[in-house]
Design an enzyme around this catalytic site. Structure first.
Site, PDB file in Angstrom:
ATOM      1  N   GLY A 224     -19.443  12.056  29.056  1.00 43.01           N
ATOM      2  CA  GLY A 224     -18.050  12.497  29.025  1.00 43.01           C
ATOM      3  C   GLY A 224     -17.782  13.879  28.488  1.00 43.01           C
ATOM      4  O   GLY A 224     -16.652  14.372  28.633  1.00 43.01           O
ATOM      5  N   PRO A 259     -25.144  11.990  29.150  1.00 43.58           N
ATOM      6  CA  PRO A 259     -24.448  13.159  29.689  1.00 43.58           C
ATOM      7  C   PRO A 259     -24.751  13.374  31.172  1.00 43.58           C
ATOM      8  O   PRO A 259     -25.879  13.176  31.617  1.00 43.58           O
ATOM      9  CB  PRO A 259     -25.038  14.313  28.870  1.00 43.58           C
ATOM     10  CG  PRO A 259     -26.432  13.848  28.540  1.00 43.58           C
ATOM     11  CD  PRO A 259     -26.342  12.357  28.380  1.00 43.58           C
ATOM     12  N   GLY A 260     -23.733  13.745  31.906  1.00 42.22           N
ATOM     13  CA  GLY A 260     -23.925  14.083  33.321  1.00 42.22           C
ATOM     14  C   GLY A 260     -23.408  15.483  33.559  1.00 42.22           C
ATOM     15  O   GLY A 260     -24.147  16.456  33.685  1.00 42.22           O
ATOM     16  N   TYR A 301      -9.169  14.974  43.183  1.00 36.77           N
ATOM     17  CA  TYR A 301      -8.561  15.069  41.848  1.00 36.77           C
ATOM     18  C   TYR A 301      -7.682  16.296  41.691  1.00 36.77           C
ATOM     19  O   TYR A 301      -7.243  16.589  40.577  1.00 36.77           O
ATOM     20  CB  TYR A 301      -9.645  15.187  40.764  1.00 36.77           C
ATOM     21  CG  TYR A 301     -10.781  14.212  40.834  1.00 36.77           C
ATOM     22  CD1 TYR A 301     -10.570  12.856  40.625  1.00 36.77           C
ATOM     23  CD2 TYR A 301     -12.076  14.649  41.071  1.00 36.77           C
ATOM     24  CE1 TYR A 301     -11.629  11.962  40.664  1.00 36.77           C
ATOM     25  CE2 TYR A 301     -13.142  13.765  41.104  1.00 36.77           C
ATOM     26  CZ  TYR A 301     -12.911  12.424  40.898  1.00 36.77           C
ATOM     27  OH  TYR A 301     -13.956  11.550  40.928  1.00 36.77           O
ATOM     28  N   CYS A 327     -10.507  17.439  59.642  1.00 35.59           N
ATOM     29  CA  CYS A 327      -9.152  17.222  60.163  1.00 35.59           C
ATOM     30  C   CYS A 327      -8.295  16.416  59.202  1.00 35.59           C
ATOM     31  O   CYS A 327      -7.943  15.252  59.463  1.00 35.59           O
ATOM     32  CB  CYS A 327      -9.239  16.524  61.511  1.00 35.59           C
ATOM     33  SG  CYS A 327     -10.088  17.575  62.670  1.00 35.59           S
TER      34      CYS A 327
HETATM   35  N1  LLP Z   1     -21.795   7.019  31.377  1.00 35.08           N
HETATM   36  C1  LLP Z   1     -20.924   6.252  32.063  1.00 35.08           C
HETATM   37  C2  LLP Z   1     -20.848   4.821  31.773  1.00 35.08           C
HETATM   38  C3  LLP Z   1     -20.101   6.827  33.041  1.00 35.08           C
HETATM   39  O1  LLP Z   1     -19.230   6.070  33.697  1.00 35.08           O
HETATM   40  C4  LLP Z   1     -20.183   8.209  33.302  1.00 35.08           C
HETATM   41  C5  LLP Z   1     -19.359   8.838  34.324  1.00 35.08           C
HETATM   42  C6  LLP Z   1     -21.120   8.973  32.558  1.00 35.08           C
HETATM   43  C7  LLP Z   1     -21.892   8.337  31.606  1.00 35.08           C
HETATM   44  C8  LLP Z   1     -21.278  10.442  32.750  1.00 35.08           C
HETATM   45  O2  LLP Z   1     -20.110  11.112  32.433  1.00 35.08           O
HETATM   46  P1  LLP Z   1     -20.088  12.713  32.327  1.00 35.08           P
HETATM   47  O3  LLP Z   1     -20.976  13.103  31.167  1.00 35.08           O
HETATM   48  O4  LLP Z   1     -20.605  13.262  33.596  1.00 35.08           O
HETATM   49  O5  LLP Z   1     -18.661  13.029  32.105  1.00 35.08           O
HETATM   50  N2  LLP Z   1     -16.425  12.009  39.890  1.00 35.08           N
HETATM   51  C9  LLP Z   1     -15.732  12.424  38.702  1.00 35.08           C
HETATM   52  C10 LLP Z   1     -16.433  11.967  37.444  1.00 35.08           C
HETATM   53  C11 LLP Z   1     -16.680  10.491  37.369  1.00 35.08           C
HETATM   54  C12 LLP Z   1     -17.392  10.072  36.126  1.00 35.08           C
HETATM   55  C13 LLP Z   1     -17.815   8.651  36.213  1.00 35.08           C
HETATM   56  N3  LLP Z   1     -18.549   8.198  35.068  1.00 35.08           N
HETATM   57  C14 LLP Z   1     -15.524  13.935  38.743  1.00 35.08           C
HETATM   58  O6  LLP Z   1     -15.909  14.556  39.732  1.00 35.08           O
HETATM   59  O7  LLP Z   1     -14.943  14.501  37.842  1.00 35.08           O
END
Ligand code: LLP
Length: 401
Positions: A224, A259-260, A301, A327
């Protein structure tokens, strides 16, 4: 970065990932937790290219996966099973079975019904399954509603009281081994307070579990951490880690972080070529060869991504919408951005496209998905071929009578 050379070599639309930048981000976050035992479990959904996962595995990362497909990707990319987590609200029986057989670190369980399935499947296999329970702390993370997950109105996790029942059940089960506690309140978080509050709620719960002799090993704080797309103020990894660690006083658990976006978003660029310009009345459109099927975030979004015209930044700029060939009126990459006058084959680069970019792509309008390229130590390397028309019809062709 030589976008022109990359476009000449690999064509467009093209995703480009700077792996060195990903390493820097990884080390920043990992070292923020250095006073404590921790595992970074890269959230594969952010960018699931095998070479990207492998890059993090080589740095020592684990993987947070939300489907058995992601678990398989992580294994293929060299992540050891003991650093793999399996999360998500709707795991199927065969996915649970395979996760248990693969002996991953733990399954993040998100409901009582799911806990029952995991127990039954582990029993059939005559195994014990390590589990963690995702707690929904009912905290507003102050982010986009589509990526907010920590409120009771969201589908994720269980309430504290339910979680407690689930831990007691797991402790008394021959086939479940409760090892962790998990929370994830949302994505693109830019305020520290909700994270601190959620962590405090979950840490308190841990203490109450200890009081009934349930000792866990892992404190899984989810992902997050937000990044800068525009001029937003973000949380530093140091402050993030300190806020969480301050809630854990006296508790000696290993932190698991998922982290993503923080690791990948600003390492990625989406490169697209101008097809045409046109005006409808006063409204200027720049039509490019990339579209919502390549980068969905703006359409889904209303997300902002910085846009730049490659090597054309001195001409007079005017307001334009950058749109793709799909389209749909909702097919846009950027709205009301300022760009110089552009011609056929000029390049436009979209920033911060390394997270939730390619992975959310589709073949809508029978458009082949882009190629992906990685940059490392000054070299570029193809890490996913551009799809061909044959790839797109491969699973249908045999049924044509
Ligand atoms: N852990 C869990 C349980 C999650 O659901 C997520 C993301 C992460 C970790 C990684 O979160 P991050 O560090 O990336 O914020 N498609 C959306 C984001 C969806 C996130 C879903 N869950 C976007 O493009 O903003």
């Amino acid at each position: 970065m030589d976008f022109k050379a990359l476009a000449n070599k690999y064509n467009t639309p093209l995703y480009i990932y700077d792996l060195d930048y990903m390493s820097v981000q990884y080390e920043k976050l990992k070292s923020a937790f250095k006073a404590h035992s921790s595992i970074m479990a890269y959230a594969v959904k952010a960018n699931s290219n095998l070479s990207v996962i492998k890059h993090f595995a080589d740095l020592g990362s684990g993987a947070d996966c939300v489907s058995i497909g992601e678990v398989r990707r992580a294994i293929l990319a060299g992540v050891p099973p003991y650093k793999i987590l399996f999360s998500g609200v709707g795991k199927k029986d065969d996915e649970i079975k395979e996760a248990i057989e693969t002996d991953i670190l733990y399954i993040n369980v998100e409901s009582e019904a799911e806990l029952n399935r995991v127990e039954a499947i582990a029993k059939e296999l005559n195994k014990r399954c390590r589990i963690s329970i995702r707690v929904n702390p009912n905290i507003d993370p102050k982010t986009h509603p589509y990526i907010s997950t920590g409120l009771h109105e969201n589908k994720f996790g269980v309430e504290i009281a339910t979680a407690k029942r689930m831990y007691i059940k797991s402790k008394n089960s021959d086939n479940l081994d409760p090892v962790g506690i998990h929370f994830h309140i949302g994505s693109q978080l830019t305020e520290l307070k909700p994270i601190y509050e959620a962590s405090e709620i979950v840490a308190d719960m841990l203490r109450s579990l200890q009081a009934i002799d349930i000792e866990l090993k892992f404190f899984d704080i989810g992902g997050g951490l937000g990044v800068q797309y525009d001029d937003e103020t973000t949380i530093t990894p140091y402050d993030y880690a300190q806020a969480i660690l301050s809630t854990l006083k006296g508790l000696e658990l290993t932190i698991i972080c998922e982290p993503g976006r923080f690791l990948t978003a600003n390492a990625g660029y989406f490169l697209t070529k101008v097809l045409y310009e046109k005006k409808n009345g006063e409204k200027r459109f720049v039509i490019v060869d990339g579209a919502m099927n390549d980068l969905l975030r703006p359409s889904l979004y209303n997300a902002y991504h910085k846009i730049e015209a490659v090597s054309k930044n001195d001409g007079e700029k005017s307001k334009a919408d950058v749109v793709g060939p799909v389209c749909e009126s909702g097919d846009f990459i950027a709205k009301d951005c300022f760009l110089p006058s552009l011609e056929h084959n000029d390049l436009v680069v979209v920033h911060s496209a390394g997270a939730y970019g390619f992975g959310m792509g589709s073949n809508y309008n029978t458009r082949a998905r882009s190629a992906e390229v990685a940059l490392k130590n000054g070299d570029d390397r193809l890490i996913r071929k551009r799809e061909s028309f044959d790839d797109l019809i491969a699973l249908e062709k045999e049924f044509l009578d």
